[in-house]
Design a protein around this motif. Structure first.
Motif, PDB file in Angstrom:
ATOM      1  N   MET A   1     -10.101   1.391   4.768  1.00 51.99           N
ATOM      2  CA  MET A   1     -10.263   0.445   3.480  1.00 51.99           C
ATOM      3  C   MET A   1     -11.649  -0.219   3.681  1.00 51.99           C
ATOM      4  O   MET A   1     -12.280  -0.461   2.859  1.00 51.99           O
ATOM      5  CB  MET A   1      -9.133  -0.370   3.572  1.00 51.99           C
TER       6      MET A   1
ATOM      7  N   TRP B   1      -8.468   4.966  -4.097  1.00 50.80           N
ATOM      8  CA  TRP B   1      -9.718   4.538  -4.830  1.00 50.80           C
ATOM      9  C   TRP B   1     -10.847   4.579  -3.708  1.00 50.80           C
ATOM     10  O   TRP B   1     -11.977   5.001  -4.277  1.00 50.80           O
ATOM     11  CB  TRP B   1      -9.088   2.917  -5.079  1.00 50.80           C
TER      12      TRP B   1
ATOM     13  N   ALA C   1      -8.822  10.419 -10.857  1.00 55.11           N
ATOM     14  CA  ALA C   1     -10.156  10.181 -10.416  1.00 55.11           C
ATOM     15  C   ALA C   1     -10.601  10.628  -9.375  1.00 55.11           C
ATOM     16  O   ALA C   1     -12.007  11.045  -9.255  1.00 55.11           O
ATOM     17  CB  ALA C   1     -10.180   8.734 -10.329  1.00 55.11           C
TER      18      ALA C   1
ATOM     19  N   MET D   1     -16.589   0.221 -10.892  1.00 56.37           N
ATOM     20  CA  MET D   1     -16.652  -1.106 -10.891  1.00 56.37           C
ATOM     21  C   MET D   1     -16.734  -1.794 -12.361  1.00 56.37           C
ATOM     22  O   MET D   1     -17.293  -1.265 -13.115  1.00 56.37           O
ATOM     23  CB  MET D   1     -17.912  -1.405 -10.346  1.00 56.37           C
TER      24      MET D   1
ATOM     25  N   LEU E   1     -11.335   7.189 -13.125  1.00 53.63           N
ATOM     26  CA  LEU E   1     -10.987   5.951 -12.222  1.00 53.63           C
ATOM     27  C   LEU E   1     -10.358   4.524 -13.101  1.00 53.63           C
ATOM     28  O   LEU E   1      -9.374   4.257 -12.834  1.00 53.63           O
ATOM     29  CB  LEU E   1     -12.057   5.398 -11.301  1.00 53.63           C
TER      30      LEU E   1
ATOM     31  N   LEU F   1      -6.727   3.439 -13.147  1.00 51.00           N
ATOM     32  CA  LEU F   1      -6.557   1.836 -12.745  1.00 51.00           C
ATOM     33  C   LEU F   1      -5.746   1.193 -13.730  1.00 51.00           C
ATOM     34  O   LEU F   1      -4.860   0.532 -13.273  1.00 51.00           O
ATOM     35  CB  LEU F   1      -7.880   1.455 -12.544  1.00 51.00           C
TER      36      LEU F   1
ATOM     37  N   ASP G   1      -6.023 -10.674  -8.717  1.00 47.71           N
ATOM     38  CA  ASP G   1      -7.306 -11.061  -7.890  1.00 47.71           C
ATOM     39  C   ASP G   1      -6.785 -10.029  -6.437  1.00 47.71           C
ATOM     40  O   ASP G   1      -8.044  -9.988  -5.673  1.00 47.71           O
ATOM     41  CB  ASP G   1      -6.812 -12.611  -7.428  1.00 47.71           C
ATOM     42  N   GLU G   2      -5.840  -9.754  -6.118  1.00 47.83           N
ATOM     43  CA  GLU G   2      -5.539  -8.874  -4.776  1.00 47.83           C
ATOM     44  C   GLU G   2      -6.048  -7.330  -5.452  1.00 47.83           C
ATOM     45  O   GLU G   2      -6.514  -6.587  -4.504  1.00 47.83           O
ATOM     46  CB  GLU G   2      -4.235  -9.030  -4.468  1.00 47.83           C
TER      47      GLU G   2
ATOM     48  N   ASP H   1     -11.421  -6.850  -6.667  1.00 48.06           N
ATOM     49  CA  ASP H   1     -12.451  -7.852  -6.093  1.00 48.06           C
ATOM     50  C   ASP H   1     -13.566  -7.561  -6.677  1.00 48.06           C
ATOM     51  O   ASP H   1     -13.994  -6.271  -6.126  1.00 48.06           O
ATOM     52  CB  ASP H   1     -12.176  -7.888  -4.339  1.00 48.06           C
ATOM     53  N   PHE H   2     -14.435  -8.322  -7.582  1.00 50.61           N
ATOM     54  CA  PHE H   2     -15.816  -8.005  -7.870  1.00 50.61           C
ATOM     55  C   PHE H   2     -15.903  -6.821  -8.675  1.00 50.61           C
ATOM     56  O   PHE H   2     -16.834  -6.250  -8.466  1.00 50.61           O
ATOM     57  CB  PHE H   2     -16.765  -8.019  -6.436  1.00 50.61           C
TER      58      PHE H   2
ATOM     59  N   TYR I   1     -14.283  -4.077  -7.953  1.00 55.10           N
ATOM     60  CA  TYR I   1     -13.684  -2.776  -7.248  1.00 55.10           C
ATOM     61  C   TYR I   1     -12.298  -2.957  -6.989  1.00 55.10           C
ATOM     62  O   TYR I   1     -11.825  -3.862  -6.521  1.00 55.10           O
ATOM     63  CB  TYR I   1     -14.684  -2.691  -5.886  1.00 55.10           C
ATOM     64  N   VAL I   2     -11.770  -1.751  -7.264  1.00 54.46           N
ATOM     65  CA  VAL I   2     -10.382  -1.463  -6.834  1.00 54.46           C
ATOM     66  C   VAL I   2     -10.087  -1.846  -5.502  1.00 54.46           C
ATOM     67  O   VAL I   2     -10.703  -1.141  -4.676  1.00 54.46           O
ATOM     68  CB  VAL I   2      -9.651  -0.322  -7.334  1.00 54.46           C
ATOM     69  N   GLN I   3      -9.037  -2.785  -4.914  1.00 57.54           N
ATOM     70  CA  GLN I   3      -8.664  -2.827  -3.518  1.00 57.54           C
ATOM     71  C   GLN I   3      -7.530  -2.012  -3.218  1.00 57.54           C
ATOM     72  O   GLN I   3      -7.638  -1.093  -2.290  1.00 57.54           O
ATOM     73  CB  GLN I   3      -8.558  -4.200  -3.209  1.00 57.54           C
ATOM     74  N   THR I   4      -6.505  -2.337  -4.020  1.00 53.78           N
ATOM     75  CA  THR I   4      -5.121  -1.512  -3.912  1.00 53.78           C
ATOM     76  C   THR I   4      -4.414  -1.503  -5.171  1.00 53.78           C
ATOM     77  O   THR I   4      -4.263  -2.556  -5.930  1.00 53.78           O
ATOM     78  CB  THR I   4      -4.528  -1.732  -2.606  1.00 53.78           C
ATOM     79  N   THR I   5      -3.549  -0.475  -5.352  1.00 52.55           N
ATOM     80  CA  THR I   5      -2.722  -0.685  -6.383  1.00 52.55           C
ATOM     81  C   THR I   5      -1.274  -0.296  -5.811  1.00 52.55           C
ATOM     82  O   THR I   5      -0.236  -0.010  -6.480  1.00 52.55           O
ATOM     83  CB  THR I   5      -2.974   0.365  -7.686  1.00 52.55           C
TER      84      THR I   5
END
Lengths: 897, 453
Positions: A177, A218, A255, B1, B82, B86, B118-119, B122-123, B125-129
């Protein structure tokens, strides 16, 4: 917790803010939490709750994560408008970044990075440094993204404090990550930097390929996209990479699949073994087809990409045409794309099946889809010679249903089929003529008229048919008029009998005397002259054998296709346009240093020199226009363009402008700088404009001379801003009566003239047929104002104070009047003059703006005025006061527009 | 992004809005909505906006979920798949947490939704889904909305309609909600959902047939036990390079041949090649264990034949027959048969079979479509509809070409056309008295089920 969050939306009576203030300062935790929720609720519906800033920030020091997160959400929103107060939060941020709880550490760094206030940025560095080396991967991955945030605010700081190195270290992190976020951050920084920041070596490559297997879906996309820029050294390395990436094709996330396909396609270019390539194609087909089982939105993206892929490698999906058959319930945008691909995959082997489908689609309800299906049949006929006859019989069947728009569409494609296979299928003309009177669309009418003219000798009553159209000649759209003109001439040349002779006179009269359309008039005069001087020559010209056409509609130019294929799995591949035509991200950080402002400076110097060499007649040094030009009389005042003519030229000749040219800017017409009377029929209109952060010279060349003009070149004399062309002038050959518009990219500081700044721009344009034309343009400062000219209020004040009074210049505009502040501010903002603040002084309003021109020269502007009353006073302060006169000219145009 | 994420209602109301990078102007929601609502291009008449488009340098992505528009904007050349994927996932995560996805539930839970957003991003960019991963970072609790009145969402929602055996609340239960008694019910749902597309030629031959299937799982098991899912032993993947045109050679052998399949990232395939079992520790929330696609010949559940004939001056007669070709122990429900009629149709009178229950037939005036709805069809039965049409003008002898094709939608619970089966579902947990509820459910739905005329 009780009740519904939505209760926070319920509007209270007056005094909402004081009430909230009281609750925020309550001694009870739950009450405070509820109060913050109410504040956030008010914020999300657009109410201004910034006055509660201090009270909300006071709630920040809590162990309760839920409450802390809410406060942080509030802070991100309002810190920008309350920079001084935001400082109050810094201590808590710094403290939180050292909290034993990793979630709080990460939250602090994440939030601080989102607060784009310079003062906070300074405090961010130390916590960020620590968090990049934190023990907890959640903190590290948050910190990695935070470096990209910081770079966006202050690039220099990131470079000076060594954050880039820390970020590169994270590529080797043991948590996938963290690796993925580091890659994403580096890729973004690289996009916005001119220095090599993130170059993928074979070493990083192998590390990233390993991380790929453990990453989240991702993260896999981030890594694959970053790796796709890697150029393998040889076929063996390419094969190795492909082998590691191929398992990604089995991923459930579309993706990931598309990014893997992109990577494989790119490496395939290097692979020489045909066996390996064939095998890869075989492996890619099923996952590509599976994308069409996803949601329609994804299908659309997949289809646009497949469209490109099959143009390069048709074999991949050659056997899969059935999966592109339209489903009954596909959205229209999916159906249209499927049709396109069906045409591309149609072959002698499957054409019967394909035609059966098209025929079915042609009787559906959606008109646009039906039309496209009919065209598709025609395009297959043109593409596949052996199937042409079957295609035509399907078209005839469809015509027999007598659905109006089907018939018209069929006639349009049949005209193309006649062009492709001359003297083969003319026997069907009789059937076509039966539908003559139902045609009401210009393109269909024009096509039918073309057919009648072209085959006049085989149609017994061709003259009667054409005559029926002639009655409405003046009312017809120009497309039809042009065809009627040509068809009548053809008829006359083929059957020079009495009837056609009378017709030709009517037509020529209509097309020369009774029309405003220069295209039509010019064409009519040419025919007239030809017919009257040498009818045999007329025959040679008008009835000349036409080149056979091929189906190249929707086939992309090979270089464009290359570029798009390199951009598979990006927006570019969906739009089928190269990225630089639509990416408009304002790169705020880049323009901070002078060099970066003109990244392509050296190249453009070369190319402009090249242009200079091309201008043969004046033997002056390549970058200056001869003295004669300088002494030339000031250009005559721009002649007003007759509206009518301008409109006609603008509208009718669009087709002549090559498709790859940037489209004509819509807006006021360009000022005429070289009137046709001076330029032996060549008229040039031009203006400097700014678009997408770049300066262009927008030119419109109109050829009103009797000869075709080509070989256009342009040259700019030394000027106060050093403006020069960044590339050669790209104007196609201009036929008489046509025009072409172009956007010429410009660079600055190339050929600077000495002396105080003035707005004179001397331009020379030449072509192969005429002498060199010189004309003068006036440089407006407007296109020079850069997008990064906005100043923070504090730095504005500081700059204002730091400049000596001698740098202040002011001027009155007695005639200017601001009647609506909003629109004026909008107009200023559109020209990159940024509003900073406003205050009242007696009965006057005082506005402050900032602006910047390249090389970082700022302008601090003060406007004093009374709304609705003529008279605006402007004072500016700038390190370059010698620019003031030019600046005021620019300002005046905004105020008066 | 991405730059911004927002959710709009169908009327264009702003329900959720989050700006991640501050590089796209504020009015983007309105710009987007106006563009989508009045989409026009190339002089076409009103068309449907594609999921990706660019206005003034801003790229807009959108998907429709549960009647809401999920939108993202960006200024850079991102991967569109993506972003679209997302958006779908965000919808799913929100649904997992709120239990129900609707305008009402979003508004009631806005704090939780913002916390999630928010989780997740971030900015830009996907962090987690992953619903599971997110659980450790989310502190707000959902507020339940009345599920009964809400339109269901997602493929599993079809189980709420007909079959009474299923606990209807299961699919609308939040992953973090506590049961009233404080005790969680131990259960796991495995749904085999197949969407079938069939095109019959006018003479009744099958022109194309395709199955898009997914094995969907939703686990409410505590302690994250490992699960083994066993599929048919005779399961082949890939048509071995043979083209679509000769797949028939594999039919009849009893084997299930999938063209292609893919798996969720939590699935381990160690023994898949040997005994066709999938091993996984299911994360929380609803997720697809496996997606598959099949073009192998299968027996379509319904045979549809339609006939339209002129019957005198300005009149015609339509006969539509639907024959259910599955076992009589199975019942299909919510069947709708549609057939476009010639534009100049003015009136239609219908004649249902004597004794037909739960059937209605209607002529849709605007679209000139015949619509025949049947509440249920029992396997092995045949249903017929006769209609008499009146026309306002003479047809040119093309009456067949100007009507049709007949399309059909239906849902068949406990039936799947591919023959793919979950042989067993093993939950690895030592305790002997541990016996959670296991729901293995099959359902087949029509995707594009069309008979040409």
């Amino acid at each position: 917790m009780s009740g519904h969050d939505s209760k926070y939306f319920s509007t209270t009576k007056k005094g909402e803010i004081p009430e909230l203030k009281e609750e925020l300062n309550s001694q009870y935790k739950d009450k405070r939490k509820d109060a913050v929720k109410k504040v956030i609720a008010a914020m999300t519906v657009g109410k201004d709750v910034s006055s509660l800033f201090t009270d909300v920030v006071n709630c920040m020091q809590t162990e309760n994560l839920e409450l802390k997160k809410l406060v942080y959400l509030y802070l991100i929103n309002y810190a920008k408008s309350q920079p001084d107060l935001a400082i109050l939060a810094v201590n808590t941020f710094v403290k939180d970044s050292q909290d034993p709880n990793p979630l709080i550490r990460a939250l602090a760094v994440r939030t601080m990075g989102c607060i784009r206030v310079d003062k906070i940025t300074e405090y961010l560095c130390d916590p960020l440094q620590r968090c990049l080396k934190d023990d907890d991967p959640y903190v590290r991955k948050t910190a990695a993204i935070c470096v990209a945030k910081l770079y966006d605010i202050n690039a220099e700081l990131v470079e000076d404090r060594g954050f880039l190195e820390s970020l590169k270290d994270l590529i080797s992190d043991n948590n996938p990550m963290v690796v993925a976020n580091a890659v994403a951050a580096l890729a973004e920084i690289q996009e916005n930097s001119n220095r090599p920041v993130f170059e993928i070596t074979s070493h990083t490559l192998s590390k990233l390929l390993t991380a790929l297997n453990e990453c989240t879906e991702w993260g896999q996309v981030f890594i694959l996209d970053a790796l796709s820029k890697y150029k393998a050294a040889d076929a063996r390395e390419a094969e190795n990479i492909v082998e590691r990436v191929t398992p990604r094709l089995q991923h459930a996330n579309c993706a990931v699949v598309l990014s893997a396909v992109k990577m494989i396609l790119q490496q395939m270019e290097l692979i020489t073994s045909t066996d390996v390539v064939r095998n890869l194609c075989k492996k890619m087909a099923p996952p590509l087809v599976t994308l069409l089982s996803a949601e329609p939105e994804i299908q659309y993206v997949a289809l646009r990409n497949i469209n490109l892929i099959v143009q390069r490698r048709p074999t991949i999906l050659a056997h899969e045409i059935k999966v592109f058959f339209c489903k009954y319930n596909d959205p229209i945008y999916v159906k249209m794309e499927k049709l396109e691909i069906m045409i591309k995959l149609a072959s002698d082997r499957n054409i019967d099946q394909v035609l059966l489908e098209f025929k079915e689609y042609a009787t559906e309800v959606d008109v646009d889809f039906v039309r496209k299906a009919v065209r598709a049949i025609g395009r297959c006929a043109i593409k596949l010679e052996r199937a042409a006859e079957r295609c035509i019989s399907v078209l005839l069947e469809l015509i027999k249903i007598k659905v109006n728009y089907v018939v018209q569409e069929a006639i349009i494609v049949i005209k193309d089929i006649f062009r492709r296979y001359p003297n083969t299928y003319e026997s069907i003309i009789a059937t076509l003529c039966e539908s003559l009177d139902t045609l009401d669309e210009p393109e269909a009418k024009a096509s039918m008229i073309w057919i009648i003219g072209e085959y006049a000798e085989r149609i017994d009553n061709a003259d009667e048919l054409l005559e029926s159209f002639l009655e409405s000649f003046p009312e017809e759209p120009s497309q039809v008029q042009l065809q009627l003109l040509t068809a009548t001439v053809k008829l006359f040349l083929k059957k020079p009998t009495e009837g056609p002779q009378q017709m030709i006179q009517v037509v020529l009269n209509n097309a020369t005397v009774e029309t405003d359309n220069p295209d039509l008039r010019d064409r009519a005069y040419i025919y007239w002259r030809l017919l009257s001087t040498d009818p045999e020559a007329a025959k040679d010209v008008v009835l000349a054998e036409k080149p056979v056409i091929t189906d190249d509609s929707n086939q992309l130019d090979p270089t464009l296709l290359d570029e798009l294929l390199a951009n598979i799995a990006t927006l570019s591949s969906v739009y089928h346009k190269p990225p630089d035509t639509f990416v408009t991200r304002v790169k705020t950080t880049v323009q901070k240093t002078e060099d970066d402002d003109y990244p392509d400076g050296s190249e453009s110097a070369e190319s402009s020199a090249h242009v200079g060499d091309g201008i043969t007649s004046p033997p002056a040094s390549s970058s200056s226009v001869p003295a004669a030009a300088r002494q030339a009389d000031p250009a005559p005042a721009p002649a007003p363009v007759p509206d009518l003519l301008g409109d006609l030229i603008g509208l009718d000749n669009n087709a002549i402008v090559p498709v790859d040219q940037p489209s004509e800017p819509t807006g006021p017409p360009l000022p005429v700088l070289l009137p046709a009377s001076t330029g032996q029929g060549l008229q040039i209109s031009a203006q400097l404009i700014r678009r997408d952060g770049q300066i262009f010279y927008s030119l419109l060349l109109e050829n009103n001379s009797p000869v075709a003009l080509d070989g256009f070149m342009i040259q700019f004399n030394k000027n106060s801003f050093g403006l020069a062309a960044a590339g050669p002038l790209q104007v196609p050959q201009l036929q008489p009566g046509t025009s072409a518009g172009t956007l010429l990219p410009m660079v600055l500081f190339q050929n600077l003239s000495a002396g105080p700044p003035n707005s004179l721009l001397q331009v020379a344009v030449k072509n192969n047929q005429q002498p060199v034309w010189y004309f003068n343009d006036k440089i407006s400062l407007l296109p020079f104002f850069t997008e990064d000219g906005k100043m923070e209020r504090t730095s504005f004040l500081e700059t204002w104070r730091s400049l000596p009074d001698s740098n202040e210049v002011s001027k009155d505009f007695p005639g200017a009047v601001v009647s609506n502040v909003e629109t004026t501010l909008d107009r200023m903002a559109a020209s990159n003059l940024f509003f900073i603040a406003k205050r009242k002084h007696a009965n006057q309003d005082v506005f402050y703006f900032s602006a910047k021109i390249p090389r970082g020269v700022p302008f601090l502007i003060e406007l004093t005025l009374v709304v609705g009353v003529p008279g605006v006073k402007c004072a500016i302060k700038t390190p370059g006061p010698e620019m003031a006169p030019v600046f005021f000219e620019a300002l005046e145009t905004i105020l008066k527009s | 992004m991405i730059s911004q994420f927002f959710v709009l209602s169908q009327r264009g109301d702003n329900i959720v809005f989050r700006d991640y990078r501050g590089e796209v102007q504020k009015g983007s929601t309105e710009t987007f909505f106006r563009k989508v609502k009045f989409w026009k291009e190339d002089g076409q008449e009103e068309a449907q906006a594609p999921p990706v488009f660019n206005v003034d340098g801003v790229n807009y992505f959108h998907v429709k979920v549960a009647g809401l528009l999920f939108v993202a904007t960006t200024r850079v050349n991102v991967s569109p798949s993506l972003v679209l994927e997302l958006l779908q996932r965000i919808a799913r995560v929100i649904k997992d947490y709120l239990g129900v996805l609707s305008e009402d539930s979003l508004r009631k839970n806005f704090v939780l939704v913002y916390e999630l957003l928010d989780e997740v991003i971030d900015f830009g960019y996907v962090q987690t889904t992953s619903t599971e991963v997110l659980k450790s970072y989310i502190f707000n609790e959902p507020i339940a909305v009345d599920a009964a009145r809400l339109p269901p969402l997602g493929p599993a929602a079809i189980f709420m309609q007909g079959s009474k055996r299923m606990p209807g609340t299961a699919v609308t239960k939040s992953v973090i909600a506590n049961e009233p008694a404080g005790r969680k019910r131990e259960e796991i749902f495995v749904d085999i959902i197949e969407k079938i597309s069939v095109t019959f030629s006018s003479s009744g031959y099958i022109l194309t047939s395709e199955i898009d299937g997914t094995i969907q799982m939703k686990s409410y098991l505590s302690g994250n036990p490992e699960i083994r899912v066993a599929l048919n032993e005779e399961l082949n993947i890939g048509r071995g390079g043979r083209s679509l045109y000769d797949y028939r050679s594999s039919a009849g052998s009893g084997a299930v041949v999938l063209d292609d399949c893919n798996f969720h990232e939590s699935v381990r395939l160690d023994s898949f090649d040997m005994d066709r079992t999938l091993t996984l520790v299911p994360p929380d929330g609803e997720f697809p264990v496996m997606n598959y696609r099949m073009t192998q010949e299968f027996r379509p559940p319904f045979r549809v034949t339609a006939l339209i004939e002129e019957a005198g001056n300005l009149k015609a007669e339509v006969i539509i027959k639907v024959r259910a070709e599955f076992s009589s122990s199975i019942t299909a429900n919510t069947i709708v048969v549609q057939m476009p009629l010639p534009k100049y149709t003015t009136r239609a009178t219908f004649e249902l079979e004597p004794g037909a229950v739960g059937q209605t037939a209607d002529l849709r005036e605007v679209s000139k479509k015949l619509e025949w709805s049947l509440k249920k069809i029992v396997g092995g039965s045949e249903n017929t509809l006769r209609a008499k049409l009146s026309f306002s003008q003479e047809s040119h002898g093309n009456i067949t070409k100007e009507s049709g094709p007949v399309s059909m939608t239906f849902t068949i619970p406990m039936y799947n056309a591919s023959g793919l089966q979950v042989k067993y579902l093993q939950i690895a947990k030592k305790s002997s008295n541990y016996n959670p509820y296991r729901w293995v459910r099959y359902v087949t739905q029509a995707n594009s089920y069309v008979a040409r005329m």
